[in-house]
Each structure stands twice: as C-alpha cells, then as structure tokens.
Design an enzyme around this catalytic site. Structure first.
Site, PDB file in Angstrom:
ATOM      1  N   GLY A   1       0.886  -1.083  -0.014  1.00 28.14           N
ATOM      2  CA  GLY A   1      -0.027  -0.108   0.039  1.00 28.14           C
ATOM      3  C   GLY A   1       0.919   1.268   0.030  1.00 28.14           C
TER       4      GLY A   1
ATOM      5  N   CYS B   1     -19.315   0.789   6.815  1.00 26.74           N
ATOM      6  CA  CYS B   1     -18.815   2.116   6.949  1.00 26.74           C
ATOM      7  C   CYS B   1     -19.959   3.323   7.002  1.00 26.74           C
ATOM      8  CB  CYS B   1     -17.865   2.700   5.717  1.00 26.74           C
ATOM      9  SG  CYS B   1     -18.804   2.386   4.262  1.00 26.74           S
TER      10      CYS B   1
ATOM     11  N   GLU C   1     -15.835   4.866  15.536  1.00 26.54           N
ATOM     12  CA  GLU C   1     -16.283   3.952  14.819  1.00 26.54           C
ATOM     13  C   GLU C   1     -16.099   2.582  15.431  1.00 26.54           C
ATOM     14  OE1 GLU C   1     -14.314   3.064  11.168  1.00 26.54           O
ATOM     15  OE2 GLU C   1     -16.306   3.319  10.101  1.00 26.54           O
TER      16      GLU C   1
HETATM   17  P1  NAP Z   1      -7.786  -0.208   7.103  1.00 27.55           P
HETATM   18  O1  NAP Z   1      -7.050  -0.873   7.935  1.00 27.55           O
HETATM   19  O2  NAP Z   1      -7.497   1.192   6.803  1.00 27.55           O
HETATM   20  O3  NAP Z   1      -7.251  -0.952   5.600  1.00 27.55           O
HETATM   21  C1  NAP Z   1      -7.629  -0.629   3.932  1.00 27.55           C
HETATM   22  C2  NAP Z   1      -6.868  -0.949   3.146  1.00 27.55           C
HETATM   23  O4  NAP Z   1      -5.241  -0.010   3.253  1.00 27.55           O
HETATM   24  C3  NAP Z   1      -5.986  -2.399   3.221  1.00 27.55           C
HETATM   25  O5  NAP Z   1      -6.128  -2.772   1.961  1.00 27.55           O
HETATM   26  C4  NAP Z   1      -5.030  -2.297   4.059  1.00 27.55           C
HETATM   27  O6  NAP Z   1      -4.022  -3.317   4.100  1.00 27.55           O
HETATM   28  C5  NAP Z   1      -4.658  -0.861   3.546  1.00 27.55           C
HETATM   29  N1  NAP Z   1      -3.400  -0.356   4.416  1.00 27.55           N
HETATM   30  C6  NAP Z   1      -3.042  -0.476   5.750  1.00 27.55           C
HETATM   31  N2  NAP Z   1      -1.977   0.265   6.049  1.00 27.55           N
HETATM   32  C7  NAP Z   1      -1.782   0.848   5.340  1.00 27.55           C
HETATM   33  C8  NAP Z   1      -0.675   1.729   5.091  1.00 27.55           C
HETATM   34  N3  NAP Z   1       0.272   2.250   5.907  1.00 27.55           N
HETATM   35  N4  NAP Z   1      -0.553   2.353   3.838  1.00 27.55           N
HETATM   36  C9  NAP Z   1      -1.366   2.251   2.615  1.00 27.55           C
HETATM   37  N5  NAP Z   1      -2.237   1.044   2.722  1.00 27.55           N
HETATM   38  C10 NAP Z   1      -2.527   0.461   4.118  1.00 27.55           C
HETATM   39  O7  NAP Z   1      -9.136  -0.417   6.967  1.00 27.55           O
HETATM   40  P2  NAP Z   1     -10.091  -1.949   7.027  1.00 27.55           P
HETATM   41  O8  NAP Z   1      -9.944  -2.504   8.608  1.00 27.55           O
HETATM   42  O9  NAP Z   1      -9.464  -2.830   5.920  1.00 27.55           O
HETATM   43  O10 NAP Z   1     -11.683  -1.577   6.503  1.00 27.55           O
HETATM   44  C11 NAP Z   1     -12.581  -1.078   7.704  1.00 27.55           C
HETATM   45  C12 NAP Z   1     -12.411   0.418   7.514  1.00 27.55           C
HETATM   46  O11 NAP Z   1     -12.760   1.080   6.222  1.00 27.55           O
HETATM   47  C13 NAP Z   1     -13.506   1.435   8.400  1.00 27.55           C
HETATM   48  O12 NAP Z   1     -13.043   2.473   8.919  1.00 27.55           O
HETATM   49  C14 NAP Z   1     -14.463   1.518   7.533  1.00 27.55           C
HETATM   50  O13 NAP Z   1     -15.341   2.503   7.801  1.00 27.55           O
HETATM   51  C15 NAP Z   1     -13.904   2.067   6.328  1.00 27.55           C
HETATM   52  N6  NAP Z   1     -14.569   1.825   5.059  1.00 27.55           N
HETATM   53  C16 NAP Z   1     -15.056   2.997   4.253  1.00 27.55           C
HETATM   54  C17 NAP Z   1     -15.907   2.961   3.194  1.00 27.55           C
HETATM   55  C18 NAP Z   1     -16.469   4.025   2.702  1.00 27.55           C
HETATM   56  O14 NAP Z   1     -17.005   4.088   1.491  1.00 27.55           O
HETATM   57  N7  NAP Z   1     -16.282   5.401   3.155  1.00 27.55           N
HETATM   58  C19 NAP Z   1     -16.271   1.715   2.898  1.00 27.55           C
HETATM   59  C20 NAP Z   1     -15.808   0.560   3.773  1.00 27.55           C
HETATM   60  C21 NAP Z   1     -15.111   0.833   4.732  1.00 27.55           C
HETATM   61  P3  NAP Z   1      -3.988  -4.417   4.862  1.00 27.55           P
HETATM   62  O15 NAP Z   1      -5.168  -5.317   4.595  1.00 27.55           O
HETATM   63  O16 NAP Z   1      -2.784  -5.412   4.553  1.00 27.55           O
HETATM   64  O17 NAP Z   1      -4.072  -4.001   6.232  1.00 27.55           O
END
Ligand code: NAP
Length: 480
Positions: free
Chosen positions: A215, A287, A387
């Site tokens: 990422g 989300c 959240e």
């Molecule tokens: P997350 O931990 O932020 O991870 C999202 C993505 O980012 C994953 O592919 C993750 O990879 C990657 N990532 C993690 N650390 C990173 C870094 N330092 N640099 C670049 N990429 C990095 O979120 P999640 O736990 O997967 O999903 C839940 C969150 O998503 C909640 O906060 C939810 O509200 C939000 N969400 C928002 C929407 C919207 O449309 N607004 C929709 C759905 C979900 P890894 O898998 O390797 O950690």
C-alpha cells in the site's frame, strides 16, 4: 444444520501483472482465515515493493492505448466482466461468505449483487459524463487521470474494488489493485474474470500484500497518478501524506459514525427495527452503518423496547446456514476491538439494554459479538464518537430538533445518516442540515447509481454512478 464452510478452500500463488499470472518476487504469503470455523480458507501471495514496481510499469505501459480506446469498446469489456460475475454469483458469494463471515444469502444479494451492478452500470453512466463541453471560447475535455492505485478494505471487499476498478477503467485509466489482506480471495476471482473478459494486458493488475509494504509503495510511487483509497480514517491520513510528496490526486472513502435521527412524528414500529437493521448489517461492519439512533427523550422507553425486540431477531450462527441472520465479525482482532468498545460503553455509564462483551453462549467458536444495544448514551461518550465496526447500537436521547441536528453533526465523521418522520418534507429539511454525504429518508433504499462518499474526516470525493466516473478524470481546456 447445513455446514459447508469447511469445503471451501482457495489458494493463489501468483499475482496478476501485465495480463499474466506471475510469480511474486518474494516467497511470503497471507493466510486467509474463515471467521466462523477459525480455520484457514485459502492463501494469497504477500507481494512487496518489487512487485509494485512491475505492476506500476505494466499499468503505465498500457495507459496510452487504453486511454485512446473508444469509450464504447471499454464499456463493452466492462459489461462483459459484469456478465461473467453474474454467471458465477453463487460461487463468488461462497468465497466471500467464507473469508468474511457474512450470511451467504446476503453475500449473494449485496457482496456480489452490488459489484455486478457497478460493472454493468458503466455502459449506462459513463456516456452521461460531459467528456467534451464548450465553455465560451474553450473546449473543455475530460481525460483519464492516468495510472490509478486502488487500495481497498475487507468489509464489502468486491463492492469496494468494483467501485474503483470499473469507473477507473471506464474513464480510460489503468489500475493496480491492492486488496485487503483480510479478505483478498474475491480480488483474485475478479482478476480471473477480467482475464476471461479479454481486457488488454496491463490495464488491470493485482498485487496482494501488506498495507505497510504494498500500500505504501503504491501511494508513494512517482508513476502512480492517483490513489483511490477506501479504509479507516487513520490509514487514509497516512496514504494522503505519502501521496502528497508527488502531489497525486487522492480519493478517500473513510470511516463513519452515522446518525439516524428519528423525529417525534415517525412511525416507531418501522423506524426502530429498520434503524437496528441499518446498524447490524454485516455484523455492524459497514462504513455507512447508522450506529447512533437519535430519539426524542419522551419516546425513549418505547424506542428501547422496540430496539431490544429487533435485536432479539438476529440469529447468530454458521454464515452458510440459511437460518443465520448475523455471522461473526471478520477476525479475532476485530472482535477484541468491538468488545473493548462495549466494555468502555459500560464503564462510561451507558445503559446496556442487550448484548455485551462475552462470547455468545450458543456459539462455542467463531469471532462472534452479541448484537448489542446501549441506551442513555451521551453524545460525548466514546461509543457515540468512535467507529466501532461491530454490531453495537448507541441510542442517544435529545430534547429538540435543533439539538438532534447538533448531535448528529457532532463527530469528526460525515459519511451517511437517516431521518425518520411522518412528514417527508420535514425529514428532508432536517436531512439538508446534516453534514454528511448520504441521508436516507424513512429507510430509503441504497442507490448504486447515486454518489457515495463523505464530508469531513469520512473522506474526499465520490464513488458510483456518473460522479464516480468523473472522479477518475482530469480536466483540460483548449482555448480556441
Ligand atoms: P484499513 O485498515 O484502513 O485498511 C484498508 C486498506 O489499506 C487495506 O488494504 C490495508 O491493507 C491498507 N493499508 C493498511 N495500512 C496501510 C498503509 N500504511 N499504507 C497503505 N495502505 C495501507 O481498513 P479496514 O480495516 O480494511 O476497513 C475498515 C475501515 O474501512 C473502516 O474504517 C470503514 O469505515 C472503512 N470503510 C469506508 C468505506 C467508505 O466508502 N467510506 C467503505 C468501507 C469501509 P492490509 O489489509 O494489509 O491491512
């Protein structure tokens, strides 16, 4: 009881780069765990920055020809992906059910239904974009933004991928996708469908791997023109910082703490169970979940009773069992986070109406959280501000409509919301005052063609429909 989860196991050892399935540079892999059985359900490669280099180079090389491919040809290929997805919907739903834990029926309807609609909808919405527009003596052109890095989460994994990949490709961009490591199997299925549909080499590339490694390498890469990120607000900040060094375009779909404002003339018999459902969908891992239910103080007792009744209808169990209404949360880590919030809610003095932090008595395994409802929640409490991403509803009483709007707008987020009222015009007037990207009136249905995205720290930009395609374009003015 029907238990078929154990039969599903998918393992992928290659990445999809430049139109071919290639060995990753390293030899690490990510094990995907079924949140119900707690057993492995597949593996994918854990790529690294060398794989990112190859994928970005492939996307960059494919960009000029794809950008110049006529729109109708691009859209025909995307429709084909949609058709292939529809044809395999049962199988894809089973994959997502096994890696995510959402009940199978809902996976088919939402987790596969939405991305299928998104791919199919491109043929309808992309031609609505004003690709060329005369403004005085200028011809204003919309052109593809370039190489797009798409970084996606696990909660609606294929939907969130489709909401980026389909419009980016429709606009003429090329893509490198880094899916969530928690639920990545569906991304590999999509790559297979894209290959089958015959998209040109390098137009779509898939590199699975850790967020910190893959990422961050994508967000910082000088040849990536735009990052489209969906995930937590904390990681979104980090991605934005990295992207700023090369002044990339950044689209952010982040977290939420959405308020469901129930007005004093609402039909409580409908509004309360619907509100509970909008909080508990996908075990609360949505989300745009309506996690705060704002109710007139004088109706609090009635609302509490209805909310507890509604919560009691959530039968937990095997996501493959048709009787199951709520599956586990996605991982042991996620369960621990949610449990800590429940404990904090109790410690801060909220009234626990049902649920709680313990493992449900009838579920000896699986990362389950009991459907939990708190009442008498004060707007400043942690469970009203942060959240939680689990099946935890906070009922917050208010004394006036003015106060309800203030509470609804009183978090760092602004993703979604709801207003319930017997008078639609009154509901619309309140909805206009909410600082949030979407508001459903009396449970209005999700519209996959309407723009989706957040105000404030819920993000920047919009996905889906015509607006979602425009997101992946740059404007150029030719002065004539
Ligand atoms: P997350 O931990 O932020 O991870 C999202 C993505 O980012 C994953 O592919 C993750 O990879 C990657 N990532 C993690 N650390 C990173 C870094 N330092 N640099 C670049 N990429 C990095 O979120 P999640 O736990 O997967 O999903 C839940 C969150 O998503 C909640 O906060 C939810 O509200 C939000 N969400 C928002 C929407 C919207 O449309 N607004 C929709 C759905 C979900 P890894 O898998 O390797 O950690």
């Amino acid at each position: 009881m029907a238990t078929t989860t154990a039969q599903l196991n998918r393992s992928y050892s290659r990445l999809f780069i430049g139109g071919s399935w290639v060995e990753p540079e390293g030899d690490r892999h990510i094990q995907v765990v079924n949140p119900y059985t707690e057993e492995p359900v597949g593996t994918v490669p854990s790529g690294d920055s060398r794989d990112v280099e190859r994928a970005v180079a492939a996307a960059k090389a494919a960009f000029p020809a794809w950008a110049q491919t006529p729109l109708e040809e691009r859209l025909a290929l995307l429709s084909k992906v949609g058709e292939l997805m529809a044809a395999q919907s049962g199988e894809i739903a089973a994959v997502i059910c096994a890696e995510l834990g959402m009940p199978l029926r809902l996976c088919e309807l939402i987790q596969v239904g939405l991305p299928t609609t998104t791919f199919r909808s491109m043929a309808q919405v992309a031609p609505q974009v004003a690709w060329e527009e005369q403004v005085g003596n200028s011809l204003v052109l919309r052109e593809p933004a370039g190489v797009v890095a798409a970084i996606t989460p696990w909660n609606y994994p294929l939907h969130q991928i489709a909401a980026k990949v389909a419009p980016a490709l429709a606009a003429g961009c090329t893509v490198v996708l880094k899916p969530s490591g928690v639920a990545p199997l569906n991304a590999f299925v999509l790559a297979e469908l894209i290959e089958q549909a015959g998209l040109p080499k390098g137009v779509f590339n898939l590199v699975s791997g850790g967020g910190r490694e893959v990422g961050e390498a994508l967000a910082a890469h000088p040849d990536v023109d735009m990052v489209s990120f969906t995930g937590s607000t904390a990681v979104g900040r980090r991605v934005s910082e990295l992207a700023a060094a090369t002044v990339k375009r950044v689209a952010m779909e982040l977290g939420g703490k959405s308020a469901n404002v129930i007005l004093d003339d609402a039909d409580l018999g409908k509004a309360v169970p619907d509100g509970v459902a909008k909080c508990f969908l996908n075990s609360g891992q949505t989300c745009s979940a309506l996690t705060r239910m704002l109710v007139p103080r004088k109706l609090l007792g009635e609302v509490e009773e209805l909310a507890v009744q509604a919560a009691a209808t959530y039968r937990l169990g095997d996501p493959f069992d048709p009787q199951t209404r709520m599956g586990p949360v996605v991982s042991a880590d996620q369960r621990q986070i949610v449990r800590s919030y429940i404990e904090k809610g109790v410690a801060e003095g909220a009234k626990l109406l049902c649920g709680g932090a313990e493992q449900p008595e009838d579920q000896p395994h699986g990362f389950f959280v009991k459907p939990t409802v708190f009442s008498a929640v004060a707007p400043g409490m942690t469970i009203a501000q942060e959240e939680i991403f689990g099946p935890v509803l906070a009922i917050i009483p208010y004394d006036s409509e003015e106060e309800a709007v203030e509470i609804a707008n009183g978090t760092i987020y602004g993703l979604a919301g709801g207003v319930g009222s017997g008078d639609v015009e009154r509901a619309k007037a309140v909805a206009r005052r909410l600082r949030t990207g979407q508001v459903e009136i009396n449970g209005g249905a999700f519209n996959p063609l309407a723009p989706f995205g957040g105000y404030k720290q819920s993000g920047n930009g919009r996905e889906l429909g015509r607006h979602g395609v425009e997101e992946f374009t740059e404007l150029k003015a030719l002065q004539l």
